[in-house]
Design a protein around this motif. Sequence first.
Motif, PDB file in Angstrom:
ATOM      1  N   ILE A 224       0.841  -1.198   0.000  1.00  0.00           N
ATOM      2  CA  ILE A 224       0.000   0.000   0.000  1.00  0.00           C
ATOM      3  C   ILE A 224       0.879   1.253   0.000  1.00  0.00           C
ATOM      4  CG2 ILE A 224      -1.759   1.300   1.267  1.00  0.00           C
ATOM      5  CD1 ILE A 224      -2.823  -1.356   2.351  1.00  0.00           C
TER       6      ILE A 224
ATOM      7  N   CYS B  83      -9.425  -4.148   3.586  1.00  0.00           N
ATOM      8  CA  CYS B  83      -9.841  -3.447   2.355  1.00  0.00           C
ATOM      9  C   CYS B  83     -10.110  -1.979   2.681  1.00  0.00           C
ATOM     10  CB  CYS B  83     -11.105  -4.080   1.769  1.00  0.00           C
ATOM     11  SG  CYS B  83     -10.856  -5.737   1.149  1.00  0.00           S
TER      12      CYS B  83
ATOM     13  N   PHE C 286      -6.864  -0.232   3.308  1.00  0.00           N
ATOM     14  CA  PHE C 286      -6.216   0.049   2.019  1.00  0.00           C
ATOM     15  C   PHE C 286      -6.766   1.344   1.422  1.00  0.00           C
ATOM     16  CE2 PHE C 286      -7.295  -0.603  -2.573  1.00  0.00           C
ATOM     17  CZ  PHE C 286      -6.059  -0.308  -3.106  1.00  0.00           C
TER      18      PHE C 286
ATOM     19  N   GLN D 216     -11.986   3.164  -3.118  1.00  0.00           N
ATOM     20  CA  GLN D 216     -11.132   2.150  -3.735  1.00  0.00           C
ATOM     21  C   GLN D 216     -11.213   0.847  -2.950  1.00  0.00           C
ATOM     22  OE1 GLN D 216      -9.570   2.667  -6.548  1.00  0.00           O
ATOM     23  NE2 GLN D 216      -9.735   4.902  -6.708  1.00  0.00           N
TER      24      GLN D 216
ATOM     25  N   ILE E 290     -13.031  -3.000  -4.008  1.00  0.00           N
ATOM     26  CA  ILE E 290     -12.377  -4.314  -3.886  1.00  0.00           C
ATOM     27  C   ILE E 290     -13.232  -5.233  -3.022  1.00  0.00           C
ATOM     28  CG2 ILE E 290     -10.354  -5.504  -2.954  1.00  0.00           C
ATOM     29  CD1 ILE E 290      -9.334  -3.968  -5.188  1.00  0.00           C
TER      30      ILE E 290
ATOM     31  N   TYR F 127      -3.242  -8.384  -0.995  1.00  0.00           N
ATOM     32  CA  TYR F 127      -2.181  -8.134  -1.981  1.00  0.00           C
ATOM     33  C   TYR F 127      -2.359  -9.017  -3.211  1.00  0.00           C
ATOM     34  CZ  TYR F 127       1.163 -11.474   0.510  1.00  0.00           C
ATOM     35  OH  TYR F 127       1.779 -12.528   1.114  1.00  0.00           O
TER      36      TYR F 127
ATOM     37  N   LEU G 225      -4.973  -7.250  -5.226  1.00  0.00           N
ATOM     38  CA  LEU G 225      -4.417  -6.068  -5.877  1.00  0.00           C
ATOM     39  C   LEU G 225      -3.634  -6.456  -7.136  1.00  0.00           C
ATOM     40  CD1 LEU G 225      -3.432  -3.895  -2.787  1.00  0.00           C
ATOM     41  CD2 LEU G 225      -5.342  -3.566  -4.358  1.00  0.00           C
TER      42      LEU G 225
ATOM     43  N   ALA H 108      -6.219  -6.611  -9.560  1.00  0.00           N
ATOM     44  CA  ALA H 108      -6.658  -5.256  -9.914  1.00  0.00           C
ATOM     45  C   ALA H 108      -5.691  -4.656 -10.940  1.00  0.00           C
ATOM     46  CB  ALA H 108      -6.736  -4.382  -8.664  1.00  0.00           C
TER      47      ALA H 108
ATOM     48  N   TYR I   1      -3.191   2.921 -11.867  1.00  0.00           N
ATOM     49  CA  TYR I   1      -3.958   2.475 -10.700  1.00  0.00           C
ATOM     50  C   TYR I   1      -3.531   3.336  -9.524  1.00  0.00           C
ATOM     51  CZ  TYR I   1      -6.370  -0.726  -7.496  1.00  0.00           C
ATOM     52  OH  TYR I   1      -7.216  -1.270  -6.556  1.00  0.00           O
TER      53      TYR I   1
ATOM     54  N   THR J 169     -11.388   3.321 -10.838  1.00  0.00           N
ATOM     55  CA  THR J 169     -11.235   2.006 -10.204  1.00  0.00           C
ATOM     56  C   THR J 169     -12.058   1.916  -8.942  1.00  0.00           C
ATOM     57  OG1 THR J 169      -9.232   2.845  -9.174  1.00  0.00           O
ATOM     58  CG2 THR J 169      -8.961   1.498 -11.140  1.00  0.00           C
TER      59      THR J 169
END
Lengths: 580, 192
Positions: free
Chosen positions: A155, A279, A282, A291, A295, A400, A403, A406, A423, A541
Motif C-alpha cells: 500500500i 480493504c 487500504f 477504492q 475491492i 495483496y 491487488l 486489480a 492504478y 477504479t
Amino acid sequence: MTYGIIQIVLFLSVVLLLVKPLGWYMTRVYENKPCGLDRILGPVERAIYRLCGVNPANEMGWKRYTVAMLAFNAAGFIVLYALMRLQGFLPLNPQHFPAVPSDMAFNTAVSFITNTNWQAYGGETTMSYLTQMLGLAVQNFVSAASGMAVLVALIRGFVRRNSQTIGNFWVDLTRSLLYILIPLSLIIAILLASQGVVQTFKAYPTATLVEPITMADGNSVTEQTIAVGPTASQIAIKHLGTNGGGFFNANSAHPLENPTPLSNFLEMLAIILIPGALCYTFGKMAGDTKQGWAILASMVIIFICLLALCCWSEQKGTPQLISAGADLQASSTQSGGNMEGKEVRFGIFNSALFATTTTGTSCGAVNSMHDSYTPLGGMVPMWLIQLGEVIFGGVGSGLYGMLAFAILTVFIAGLMVGRTPEYLGKKIESYEMKMASLVILLPIFLALVGTAVAVATKAGQAGAFNPGPHGFSEILYGYSSATNNNGSAFGGLSCNTPFYNYTLAIAMLGGRYLFKILMLAIAGSLAAKKYVPASAGTLSTSDSMFVILLISVVIVVGALSFIPALALGPIVEHLMMIGR
Amino acid sequence: MIRILRQSVACIVVFTVITGVIYPLVVTGVAQLVFPHQANGSLLIDNGKTVGSSLIGQSFSSPKYFWARPSATSPMPYNAANSSGSNLGPLNPALTENVKARITQLKAADAASKQAVPVDLVTASGSGLDPDISPAAAEYQVSRVAKTRNIDESEVRKLIAEYTRDRQLGILGEPRVNVLELNLALDGLKNK
C-alpha cells in the motif's frame, strides 16, 4: 432453510458493520498515529525495539524489507522444527509424545511459517502442549503478521511518490502483533472459553463409559480418554490469523475446539474480519476509501454466489443417500441434507458457510469434512482456493493477491481503449505487469504441476483414499491448498508420507515466498514512481464498472486455469452421481 | 546482513515469549478463574466419578439407550483421544454400505417402526465425537427406548424436551438433543 438464510445474512451484516471501525483502527496503527492502545502498549513496543536492536525510524528499500521478512521466517522455521524434533526431552508433554518424524516436522514447520497450516499430523496424537503453544501458536501469530506487513508495504508503494523506501519490516511486524492480533486474540480466546473450548495444561482426563463398547476381538472398552489442552488461546489466533491448523485432528468440527453455534459464529467471524477490514484500511491509506469498498464489493459478490451453490448442493444431498433409505428432507426437527462429515449443531448451512469462509480466505480450518461433501458442494471450497485466495483471502496476503488482479484488470481495460493503464495515480508499466502476471500464474503452475506429478507416480497415487474421480479430487485439492497456503484438505488423502510431506512443502514455500517477493518488488517499483493525476481518460477504479471487470478477470483466470482439471474431478463425479 | 540476522533471532525470541508464553498463560488464568468447568472439558461428574463430557459423545448400542450418530474414529467409536471423520466421498460404495447397514440395525431393533430414518442418525459426524442428534433422530428412537424400558412414551418425550437445546440466542445453529445427558437422565429415572 429460512433460519439458514437468516444466519448467513446476519453473519455478512456483522462482518460488513465491523469493516469500517476495524479498518479505520488498523489505518491508525500502520500510519503510526495514536490508536488508543498505544497509551498502554507504547512502552512495550519501544522495549521490543530496544531488545531487538531495531531503530523504528530506519526506512527500508524493498530488497532490504524482503531480506528481513525472509530471515525472520527462516529463524521461525528453525525454532519450530527444533521444538518438534526435541519435544520428547522438553517439559509440558503430559502424554509423553516422542519426537515428530523428520519429514512430518519439516512439512509442518514449512506449513506454519507460510501461514498454510496444513495438517499432516493429528494434533492430539502427535504434538506436546509445549510444541503447540511455543511453536505452532507463535507461528500462527507471526506468519499472519508477516502477511500484514507485506500488504502494508505494498500500500505504501501506491501511496508514496519518488520514494526509495517502503517502510520498516520490524515495525510493521511488531505493530501488527501488538496492536491488532494479540488484543483481538485475547478477546476471542476468552469468548471461546466461555462456550466450552478447553484451556488447561492438565493431562487428558479419563471418563468411565456409561455403556462399555465391545470390540470386534471380544475385548471390552470401558473408558474414554478425552484429549484437552491449551486450546482456546491457540484457536483464537488460528482463526484471526487465517492460519487454520487445528489443535485437534478434527479441527473446528471437534466439540472441544468449536462447541456451540455461537463459538462457530465467532470462529467464522474471526476468520474473515481482518481480511475484510484491511480493504477499508487500504482505501483509507490510499486516500480514497471508495477504492477499498470496490475491492470488498467484488469479494462479497463472488463469495455469495459460490456460497449459494455450496448450500444448495449440500442441502440437496445425494441420490445415493436417499436410495439407501435415509430421510434427507429438511424440517423443523432436522437439518437434513448431506450430513456425512457434518456436526448436528451446525447442520448444513453453518457447515457450508464455514467451508466457503475458510477457503475464500486462506484459513483452512474446517468444521465439517470437505472430503465427504457432494461433488459440487466440495468443488466450491476447492475452486475458491484455486482462485488464488483472493475472496477476502489470508490476512494481508488476500488483499495483496487481489491487488495483483486489480493491476491485471486495469491493464486489460487499458488495452481495450489503448491507454497506458494507471492504478491509484501510478502508471502500470511492463515491469509491474510482468510481476503481477507471475504472481497470478505461479500458484496455478505449482498446483497443477504438483497434481500432475502426484497422479503420475506410484507414491502419489498411493495417497488417494476414495476410488474414482474423487481420489483425483483429493490430490488436486491438496496441491491447490498447499500452493495457495490454505491448509484445508480433502482429508482422506494419506498425506503423511515422505512424498507428500516434501512435495507439498515445496508447493507451500513457492506459493508463499515467491508470491511475497514479487509483490514487494512491485511495491518498490511503484514507490519510486511519480504521481499521475487522474484525467478524463483515466479508468475509474472505484465504480461498479470496475467491480464487474475485476470479478470477470478473477473468474475468467480461475476458470481457464482449472476447469480442465475440475472436469476430471468434481464435475465428472457429479455427472456420475446424477446419471447412475 | 549480520544485523538483520541478529534482529531476526531477537525478534523470534521476544515474540515467542510474548505470544507463546505470556499470552496463553493469561488466557489460561482467566479461563480457569472465570469458566473452570468449560476450560477443563465440561466434564460430567456422577457420584464423584467422571462419566464423560457434555460436549463429547459416547457410543451406545443397547436398545434401552438412545443411540448416538455413527463415529468413524479408530480403533473404537467415539475415541476422544483421536478425533476423525470418515472422509468417505459421496459416491464411495463403502459410504452407501455403511448407511444401509446402519438402517438395517435400527430397523432390527424396532421392527414395528415405519418412520423414515433421519439422515444424521445414519451418517458419521466430522469429528467422530458429535454429542448431539437431531430432534427427529431422537423422536425416531422413542418407541424403542420406551418399549425396552417399559415406560410411557410421553415420559421419554418429556425427557427429550428437557435435553433439547434450541437454536442459540434463538437464531444460531440447529436444534439438537444431547445423547449422553439424555441417557444419563433415563438411567436416573429408573433409580427414582
